[in-house]
Design a protein around this motif. Structure first.
Motif, short mmCIF file in Angstrom:
data_model
loop_
_atom_site.label_atom_id
_atom_site.label_comp_id
_atom_site.label_asym_id
_atom_site.label_seq_id
_atom_site.Cartn_x
_atom_site.Cartn_y
_atom_site.Cartn_z
N LYS A 233 0.83 -1.21 0.00
CA LYS A 233 0.00 0.00 0.00
C LYS A 233 0.87 1.26 0.00
N ARG A 234 1.98 1.22 0.73
CA ARG A 234 2.90 2.37 0.75
C ARG A 234 3.47 2.63 -0.64
N LEU A 235 3.87 1.56 -1.34
CA LEU A 235 4.39 1.72 -2.69
C LEU A 235 3.32 2.31 -3.62
N MET A 236 2.08 1.86 -3.46
CA MET A 236 1.01 2.37 -4.30
C MET A 236 0.73 3.84 -4.00
N ASP A 237 0.78 4.23 -2.73
CA ASP A 237 0.53 5.63 -2.36
C ASP A 237 1.64 6.55 -2.86
N LEU A 238 2.87 6.05 -2.85
CA LEU A 238 3.99 6.86 -3.34
C LEU A 238 3.86 7.11 -4.84
N GLY A 239 3.25 6.17 -5.54
CA GLY A 239 3.08 6.34 -6.98
C GLY A 239 4.33 5.99 -7.76
#
Length: 122
Positions: A79-85
């Motif tokens: 989820k962190r990777l997805m939020d960072l974009g």
């Protein structure tokens, strides 16, 4: 049936094999747990005493991240990777392979079953 880390482990298997039914414990960690608790490798789960099962349970709780906590940690990292974009996050979001595999012909596990394209003929 012994219950360790929220998982019912099979009773008629060797302890080293049965511990691997817990998410986050593989062959090496299972061997390390057995050696730290001083259980021989050829013992079966149904031959363990209650004290030995408690020792195994405490050893896993103190030294290893398993089951729900591990799954939650992995999900949070994704989820962190997805939020960072960033690139890996975008690949997760689109449901495509993350580690550079080709997608022209393969990657059916990540992409799902092939969708037919209307009007495409050879």
């Amino acid at each position: 049936m012994a219950r360790i880390a929220g998982v019912n482990i099979p009773t008629n298997k060797r302890v080293v094999i049965a511990l691997q039914y817990i998410h986050g414990i593989g062959p090496k960690i299972a061997e390390d747990i057995c050696s730290s608790v001083k259980i021989p490798g050829d013992r079966r789960v149904n031959e363990l005493t209650d004290a030995e099962i408690i020792q195994i349970r405490e050893s896993i709780d103190q030294n290893h991240v398993v089951e729900g906590d591990l799954r939650r940690g992995v999900a949070m990292n994704i989820k962190r990777l997805m939020d960072l974009g960033n690139y890996r996050g975008l690949r997760h979001r689109r449901g495509l392979p993350v580690h550079g595999q080709r997608t022209h012909t393969n990657a059916r596990t990540r992409k799902g079953p092939a969708k037919p394209i209307a009007g495409k003929k050879k």
